[in-house]
Design a protein around this motif. Structure first.
Motif: not given
Length: 361
Positions: A126-130, A137-138, A253-254
């Protein structure tokens, strides 16, 4: 040295009542929702102090570092089928005597102390820059240093698959650990990402979006020394806390902050002498109002109108004067862009009004 996470001093009009202790265990938490039908786990009076535990739902990102016996019980005993529609572990609800719909619940946050020296940040789906990161995913595990009041990356790993289940437990000793952010130290500023009163609705309301009841506001300024004003919607307010963070930037953001469990000391006060439409934040330096909507432009307009209301109704300015002041002195910012309903906050310096404290009628 300890983490700098306590208020410098209580306000002069504080009259502390009884002190209550509220542990976070399966019997005292509700996972992923606000609901006015949930029975309170604690009843207090206006003016009472509560020392409560707030548990991060990301403790499973490294259970060896972020679990203890009580947290393990929550993860093991709260069924996965009962963790919906949101994701956050909420401690409460707390029933405050004499709190009625239309009142304001003033919550004075006095202390927020990390429970462990570790926290987790997830670059989430669901992060902005996925998509820009190839839908990877990290997880980055951070270690907190109380001597410098900073956090530094201990290690990182790529999450296998997609992070979907609230309370996922990853066996980090078995994961591929990678170095991260060498030489970088992040200021530690403990705060609650999610807290609020029960909305006046039937059924569960997700903890993910923020709203007029509070919820997932994700403003890092809601820490020790801050005062939040929540519009009461149901009898007793039914206040809960969760989603503890130790660091976050505006925007988140993430998709996450540094998620880490906290021990929180706060005072609850029922206010019947004024009203306000939305959650209002008072810090030692600013008044901060919030706007929430799926569209940031709408959230911006809501925040603008609520600040206008604060300045005219509670500071006595004319609408024209308030509008001018907002343009020359207020700072607007994006609180977060990752909770579905996005957030705008606007800060107005308190000291430009002279030696006045609190919110007037």
């Amino acid at each position: 040295m300890a983490f700098i996470c306590e208020a410098e001093g209580v306000r002069p009009d504080t009259v502390p009542g009884a002190l209550h202790h509220l542990s976070a265990v399966p019997e005292t938490v509700h996972w992923g929702y606000f609901d006015p039908s949930v029975a309170p786990v604690l009843k207090v009076k206006s003016g009472d102090l509560i020392r409560a535990e707030a548990v991060t739902h990301h403790a499973g990102d490294d259970p060896e570092l972020m679990f203890d016996e009580k947290i393990a019980r929550i993860f093991n005993e709260v069924p996965a089928t009962d963790r919906y529609p949101g994701v956050h572990i909420m401690t409460g609800p707390i029933f405050i005597e004499d709190a009625q719909p239309g009142d304001i619940l003033e919550v004075r946050y006095l202390s927020m102390v990390p429970r462990f020296r570790y926290g987790s940040n997830l670059a989430a789906n669901w992060g902005y820059l996925y998509k820009e990161f190839g839908e990877k995913e990290r997880v980055t595990i951070y270690e907190l240093d109380p001597n410098t009041n900073t956090a530094s990356a201990l290690y990182a790993y790529d999450f296998p698959g997609k992070y979907l289940t609230p309370g996922t437990v990853t066996r980090c000793p078995e994961c591929d650990r990678q170095p991260a952010l060498a030489g970088v130290r992040v200021p530690v500023r403990p705060h609650l990402g999610t807290a609020g009163v029960a909305p006046d609705v039937t059924g569960r309301v997700s903890t993910i979006p923020p709203g007029l009841h509070g919820g997932n506001i994700d403003n890092w300024r809601i820490g020790a020394g801050a005062v939040m004003y929540y519009p009461v919607q149901v009898e007793g307010a039914l206040f809960s806390i969760g989603d503890p963070h130790v660091s976050q930037g505006d925007g988140e953001l993430s998709g996450t902050a540094i998620e880490a469990s906290l021990n929180v000391l706060f005072q609850v006060i029922v206010r019947k002498d004024f009203s306000f439409r939305s959650p209002l934040l008072e810090t030692p330096k600013n008044w901060i109002v919030h706007g929430f909507d799926e569209d940031l432009d709408v959230a911006m307009r809501q925040a603008s109108m609520d600040m206008l209301s604060l300045l005219t109704e509670h500071r006595g300015l004319s609408a024209n004067d308030a509008y001018s002041l907002m343009s020359v002195a207020a700072d607007f910012g994006v609180t977060q862009v990752v909770d579905g309903r996005q957030g705008i906050h606007v800060r107005m310096p308190r000291d430009i009004f002279g030696p006045q404290t609190g919110v007037k009628k």
